[in-house]
Design a protein around this motif. Structure first.
Motif, mmCIF file in Angstrom:
data_model
loop_
_atom_site.group_PDB
_atom_site.id
_atom_site.type_symbol
_atom_site.label_atom_id
_atom_site.label_comp_id
_atom_site.label_asym_id
_atom_site.label_seq_id
_atom_site.Cartn_x
_atom_site.Cartn_y
_atom_site.Cartn_z
ATOM 1 N N ALA A 15 17.201 11.959 -3.759
ATOM 2 C CA ALA A 15 16.465 12.582 -5.103
ATOM 3 C C ALA A 15 17.385 12.849 -6.474
ATOM 4 O O ALA A 15 18.491 13.161 -6.541
ATOM 5 N N GLY A 16 16.431 12.327 -7.247
ATOM 6 C CA GLY A 16 17.364 12.348 -8.783
ATOM 7 C C GLY A 16 18.032 11.060 -8.950
ATOM 8 O O GLY A 16 18.283 10.744 -10.166
ATOM 9 N N GLN A 17 18.293 10.385 -7.965
ATOM 10 C CA GLN A 17 19.084 8.986 -8.121
ATOM 11 C C GLN A 17 18.490 8.001 -8.824
ATOM 12 O O GLN A 17 18.855 7.023 -9.543
ATOM 13 N N GLY A 18 17.047 7.766 -8.330
ATOM 14 C CA GLY A 18 16.235 6.778 -8.981
ATOM 15 C C GLY A 18 15.964 5.509 -8.400
ATOM 16 O O GLY A 18 15.194 4.885 -8.479
ATOM 17 N N SER A 19 16.685 5.317 -7.087
ATOM 18 C CA SER A 19 16.537 4.204 -6.338
ATOM 19 C C SER A 19 15.253 4.116 -5.636
ATOM 20 O O SER A 19 14.392 3.085 -5.755
ATOM 21 N N ALA A 20 14.813 5.249 -4.969
ATOM 22 C CA ALA A 20 13.487 5.197 -4.434
ATOM 23 C C ALA A 20 12.102 4.911 -5.342
ATOM 24 O O ALA A 20 11.305 4.315 -4.949
ATOM 25 N N ALA A 21 12.489 5.269 -6.609
ATOM 26 C CA ALA A 21 11.565 4.716 -7.627
ATOM 27 C C ALA A 21 11.161 3.381 -7.641
ATOM 28 O O ALA A 21 10.072 3.114 -8.115
ATOM 29 N N ILE A 22 12.044 2.612 -7.233
ATOM 30 C CA ILE A 22 11.954 1.217 -7.448
ATOM 31 C C ILE A 22 10.965 0.767 -6.352
ATOM 32 O O ILE A 22 9.972 0.128 -6.742
ATOM 33 N N ALA A 23 11.008 1.385 -5.116
ATOM 34 C CA ALA A 23 10.177 1.090 -4.071
ATOM 35 C C ALA A 23 8.725 1.440 -4.429
ATOM 36 O O ALA A 23 7.903 0.954 -4.209
ATOM 37 N N ALA A 44 9.379 8.703 -9.503
ATOM 38 C CA ALA A 44 8.053 7.741 -8.763
ATOM 39 C C ALA A 44 7.065 7.596 -9.765
ATOM 40 O O ALA A 44 6.608 6.377 -9.757
ATOM 41 N N SER A 45 6.346 8.492 -10.269
ATOM 42 C CA SER A 45 5.301 8.695 -11.348
ATOM 43 C C SER A 45 5.650 7.726 -12.282
ATOM 44 O O SER A 45 4.825 6.973 -12.952
ATOM 45 N N SER A 75 16.456 -2.089 2.572
ATOM 46 C CA SER A 75 15.697 -1.525 1.534
ATOM 47 C C SER A 75 16.603 -1.428 0.102
ATOM 48 O O SER A 75 15.915 -1.781 -0.938
ATOM 49 N N TRP A 76 17.685 -1.243 0.264
ATOM 50 C CA TRP A 76 18.675 -1.084 -0.787
ATOM 51 C C TRP A 76 19.021 -2.612 -1.274
ATOM 52 O O TRP A 76 19.060 -2.740 -2.600
ATOM 53 N N SER A 77 18.604 -3.929 -0.655
ATOM 54 C CA SER A 77 18.989 -5.066 -1.099
ATOM 55 C C SER A 77 17.884 -5.276 -1.887
ATOM 56 O O SER A 77 18.016 -5.946 -3.069
ATOM 57 N N PHE A 78 16.747 -4.613 -1.863
ATOM 58 C CA PHE A 78 15.455 -4.927 -2.849
ATOM 59 C C PHE A 78 15.687 -3.990 -3.926
ATOM 60 O O PHE A 78 15.549 -4.637 -5.156
ATOM 61 N N TYR A 79 16.244 -2.747 -3.863
ATOM 62 C CA TYR A 79 16.807 -2.136 -4.954
ATOM 63 C C TYR A 79 17.607 -3.000 -6.119
ATOM 64 O O TYR A 79 17.532 -2.920 -7.157
ATOM 65 N N ASN A 108 0.832 -1.096 -0.045
ATOM 66 C CA ASN A 108 0.096 -0.081 -0.101
ATOM 67 C C ASN A 108 0.890 1.131 0.104
ATOM 68 O O ASN A 108 2.082 1.187 0.208
ATOM 69 N N HIS A 109 0.100 2.406 -0.211
ATOM 70 C CA HIS A 109 1.000 3.775 -0.293
ATOM 71 C C HIS A 109 1.909 3.989 1.003
ATOM 72 O O HIS A 109 3.012 4.358 0.736
ATOM 73 N N PHE A 110 1.657 3.835 2.141
ATOM 74 C CA PHE A 110 2.378 3.914 3.298
ATOM 75 C C PHE A 110 3.601 3.117 3.266
ATOM 76 O O PHE A 110 4.740 3.327 3.507
ATOM 77 N N ARG A 111 3.359 1.760 3.058
ATOM 78 C CA ARG A 111 4.353 0.710 3.127
ATOM 79 C C ARG A 111 5.288 1.133 1.787
ATOM 80 O O ARG A 111 6.581 0.795 2.314
ATOM 81 N N ALA A 112 4.856 1.299 0.612
ATOM 82 C CA ALA A 112 5.673 1.866 -0.141
ATOM 83 C C ALA A 112 6.700 3.100 0.365
ATOM 84 O O ALA A 112 7.874 3.029 0.085
ATOM 85 N N LEU A 113 6.172 4.203 0.940
ATOM 86 C CA LEU A 113 6.866 5.277 1.451
ATOM 87 C C LEU A 113 7.659 4.809 2.359
ATOM 88 O O LEU A 113 8.891 5.241 2.282
ATOM 89 N N THR A 114 7.382 3.829 3.500
ATOM 90 C CA THR A 114 8.319 3.758 4.375
ATOM 91 C C THR A 114 9.419 2.702 3.972
ATOM 92 O O THR A 114 10.448 2.846 4.499
ATOM 93 N N THR A 115 9.121 1.951 2.909
ATOM 94 C CA THR A 115 10.289 1.319 2.369
ATOM 95 C C THR A 115 11.233 2.134 1.810
ATOM 96 O O THR A 115 12.473 1.872 2.010
#
Length: 531
Positions: free
Chosen positions: A340-348, A150-151, A447-451, A99-106
């Motif tokens: 920001a701009g790195q693209g990693s968080a977009a994966i989560a 992210a979008s 989290s980075w292991s998932f990326y 869900n949105h909250f867990r995506a953000l916390t990840t």
């Protein structure tokens, strides 16, 4: 050429460059093109603009460009992002993993980490209090980059045959820009894997190990059999305590990451809020006790960002170089902190349960605000108002060469500040930083292991995921026994190389993103209600 072959070639080139160029090559990434003599005096010796690193121009420039093009979404759609994160629009039937909250916390678990403790301290150590201002600038414009990446990642994600999401800038590049751009997607994925080993992993375990080792030395002394350092080779010593730290961290992280994204989401959904609450409350207690110094602290931040002490900086290019140094450390640590701009968080964020890419983009905007504007600012202000920043290279070199106190860098500087700041309440203020470092680092590594997992899957398929995880755990151990400078240099370089493909895709797809944003916010969105 298949993605797996392209990936192997990409990794081979990186390894060859590392062997030939060494760590110094990767250190030059953040100074290019100023590391070439021609640019050191361009356009003039008094104003050597050529020394401004391309990385800074690319990050801040792209952030400004997209912010203006999209009409300042970090201001206009901020409240909408909060409502989405609160679950008001969550539809459990939508495709996705979290869900949105867990995506953000990840995503936050990867960004809220060592950068908020050690990264801020390192920026102030080398760049002075003014570095915090440039971290804010990076965060403000970086918020738009988070929204964009992210979008786009959610728009261009895939759903595999088992119903799991596959997303991130590599899919954005290949599907959004076309197969002719696959080489750029492969480059991003390759550096994402390397970055997961260094930035998202080794740096985390190093900081935890270093902090625990320091605490153990205070208790047992430097000559105890656990803490005494044995010379492995010239300039590098290793203690039994560090080896134990590495083994324990590897086991703890391994127990979580082998379980996949849903277990990661459950763990980070608990750890991220817990660690933030502990750290933020402690910082607020300190600022409450030193409230009379807060205005002076902000004054130092702004004055040191633009007006270094004249008797130290001199005039002309001398002042410019010191301002540039402060800006560079602020931007570097700002990027490392909020990604920001790195693209990693977009994966989560691409794992979110939603059919609206812009909706998750508005959630992603909260990341840099929480990470940098709130948590990094608290760390920086605590270091400044307690005068802990006097124990830095910047203070000694620029303000008081006769300062006789011990120089402290990384998490040790933050620990000292918290110990001083909470001395009116407890003698264990530094232990809060130790606990925070442990929680922050573990959650970031998880989290980075998932990326890296997703990048490995993109390049080599599902068969590569398990071997990747074992290599990841190996680097947890390596980081715990490594040297600070080498780890940070390699991590910074990987960050830089990973960022460029993502920024290129954001720029080229910005018009499409603008259309998507306008369409989404022109529609009426009602809150989801369970039957």
């Amino acid at each position: 050429m298949s993605k797996s072959k392209a990936g192997i070639i990409s990794f081979s080139i990186i390894i060859i460059i590392l062997v030939i160029g060494g760590v110094s090559f990767f250190e030059s990434v953040w100074s290019f093109p100023g590391n070439f003599e021609f640019f050191t005096k361009f356009p003039s010796e008094d104003l050597p603009l050529g020394l401004i690193p391309l990385m800074v121009i690319a990050l801040v420039g792209t952030g400004i460009f997209v912010t203006i093009k999209l009409g300042f979404p970090q201001i206009r759609y901020f409240w909408h992002g909060i409502k989405v994160t609160m679950g008001k629009y969550d539809d459990p039937n939508d495709e996705g993993d979290l869900n949105h909250f867990r995506a953000l916390t990840t995503a936050l678990s990867a960004t809220v980490g060592i950068g908020n403790i050690a990264g801020v301290a390192t920026a102030i150590y080398y760049g002075g209090p003014g570095a915090l201002f440039w971290m804010w600038i990076t965060a403000f414009f970086g918020t738009t980059l988070k929204f964009a990446e992210a979008s786009l990642s959610l728009k261009y994600r895939d759903i595999d045959d088992e119903g799991r999401t596959e997303g991130g800038p590599m899919y954005t590049i290949e599907k959004g820009l076309g197969r002719n751009w696959r080489w750029l997607a492969v480059a991003f994925a390759s550096f994402a894997i390397i970055c997961s080993f260094a930035t998202g992993n080794a740096i985390q375990s190093f900081t935890v190990s270093d902090q625990i080792y320091s605490e153990t030395v205070q208790l047992l002394g430097p000559t105890h059999f656990l803490t005494v350092k044995y010379v492995v080779w010239s300039g590098f010593g290793l203690s039994i305590q560090q080896v134990i730290n590495g083994l324990i961290l590897s086991i703890l992280i391994g127990l979580v990451i082998i379980g996949g994204i849903k277990r990661i989401g459950r763990v980070t959904g608990f750890l991220a809020p817990l660690m933030a609450i502990i750290y933020v409350l402690a910082a607020l207690l300190i600022l409450g006790a030193y409230y009379s110094e807060i205005s002076n602290g902000f004054g130092l931040i702004f004055s040191m960002a633009f007006n270094p002490p004249a008797e130290i900086a001199g005039v002309g290019s001398g002042m410019f170089l010191i301002i540039l140094n402060t800006m560079l450390w602020g931007v570097k640590r700002g990027l490392y902190s909020n990604e920001a701009g790195q693209g990693s968080a977009a994966i989560a964020h691409s794992t979110a349960k939603t059919k609206y890419p812009i909706r998750e983009g508005s959630v992603a905007m909260l990341g840099p605000f929480i990470d940098t504007i709130v948590i990094c600012s608290l760390t920086g202000l605590v270091i400044i108002v307690t005068d802990a920043w006097h124990h830095t290279q910047f203070f000694v070199n620029r303000l008081d060469p006769n300062f006789s106190g011990e120089l402290l860098n990384s998490s040790l500087l933050t620990s000292f500040a918290f110990k001083e700041g909470l001395s009116w309440l407890t003698t264990l203020g530094d232990k809060i930083v130790t606990i925070s470092v442990l929680l922050f680092a573990i959650s970031t590594a998880i989290s980075w292991s998932f990326y890296g997992d997703r990048a490995a899957n993109y390049l080599f398929g599902k068969k590569a995921i398990l071997p990747y995880k074992w290599f990841f755990l190996l680097f947890v151990f390596i980081g715990a026994i490594a040297e600070l400078e080498a780890v940070w240099a390699f991590g910074d370089a990987a960050l830089g190389f990973m960022t460029f493909p993502n920024l290129i895709s954001i720029i080229l797809l910005s018009t499409s993103l603008k259309v998507m944003t306008k369409k989404y916010f022109s529609e009426k969105h009602t809150e989801f209600k369970k039957d």
